[in-house]
Write an enzyme that holds these catalytic residues in place. Sequence first.
Site, mmCIF file in Angstrom:
data_model
loop_
_atom_site.group_PDB
_atom_site.id
_atom_site.type_symbol
_atom_site.label_atom_id
_atom_site.label_comp_id
_atom_site.label_asym_id
_atom_site.label_seq_id
_atom_site.Cartn_x
_atom_site.Cartn_y
_atom_site.Cartn_z
ATOM 1 N N SER A 45 41.274 36.706 35.411
ATOM 2 C CA SER A 45 42.360 37.120 36.290
ATOM 3 C C SER A 45 42.660 36.042 37.336
ATOM 4 O O SER A 45 42.949 34.910 36.993
ATOM 5 C CB SER A 45 42.022 38.475 36.922
ATOM 6 O OG SER A 45 43.166 39.124 37.405
ATOM 7 N N ASP A 179 44.590 42.026 31.447
ATOM 8 C CA ASP A 179 43.604 41.493 32.393
ATOM 9 C C ASP A 179 42.164 41.515 31.863
ATOM 10 O O ASP A 179 41.649 42.557 31.470
ATOM 11 C CB ASP A 179 43.672 42.322 33.681
ATOM 12 C CG ASP A 179 43.062 41.615 34.876
ATOM 13 O OD1 ASP A 179 41.881 41.232 34.802
ATOM 14 O OD2 ASP A 179 43.769 41.455 35.892
#
Length: 302
Positions: A45, A179
């Site tokens: 991320s 993610d």
Amino acid sequence: MRTIKKTKWALVLSGGGAKGFAHIGILNVLAELGVPAPSLVVGTSMGAIVGGLYACGISASELTRFALEEFDVNRYLNSFVFRLTGPVGKVFQAGRILGSLAGRRGVDSGERILALLERLTGGKRFEETDIPFRCNAVDLVNGEQLIFESGSVARAIRASMSFPFVFEPLIEEGRCLVDGGLADNMPVFIARKMGFKRILAVDVGNFSIRSLDEMKNVPQIVLRCFDTALNTMNGMREKADLTIHAVSSATPFSFFRKKELITLGEQAVRENLSVLESFFGRGPVAWLARRRYRDCGIGWEA
């Protein structure tokens, strides 16, 4: 600080949205101390963004300059609903978001972010980075974690940072990628799998007990669910030899606090120089110290 110039070590950077600006502060002080560059950078991320750009040759000082002088999150979001402010804006924003979700996979397409990443990475592929780099994402088609080690660095970062609801997943080769933090927000296991015995991780998470007043709307509930899931996984994931915690009251969307968060990262290192010296040291004394000092930082509680 005394360092061994040829120390082979890996750097792992956690996810955390805007809180990940602290990673830049960490890199700043490591550069000031003259520690050897990592032999591997791993991120997920926001950690994938900072780590990937660093691995592509962008220095800590240049990352700081870009973050403070050029970066404005509103310039890189396609959806104008994120840029509305004030009471009227919030009402209209909520309506636009709910309406847009019926026909798409996320509020923002991520196209501008991808274009920015392509520019900053210079279009590099994994085989072309200055420092070996890895990041992760989750494929919603089969529920499996995917580790990127080839192809476009920018597209891999874009997949790793695709926070559900906010960004559309990256659709590629029959995969629906979101993610990487959903599977492992601190993927130390990647460095272990690649044979690294000395791993430094940076964690910007701040899970703590919250009041009901902090869970009044959908975004707050979604974030709390995400944080709770990550906290549950903490006890199951691979441990680094040393984890530096840079914890604050910031949320993943506190991009307006970027200067404060960079400073937080710098402070987290400066206040723990003896631990860093043990991490980079050689011999039995340093080895024993590394076994003892597993966690340090600011705002962190064991």
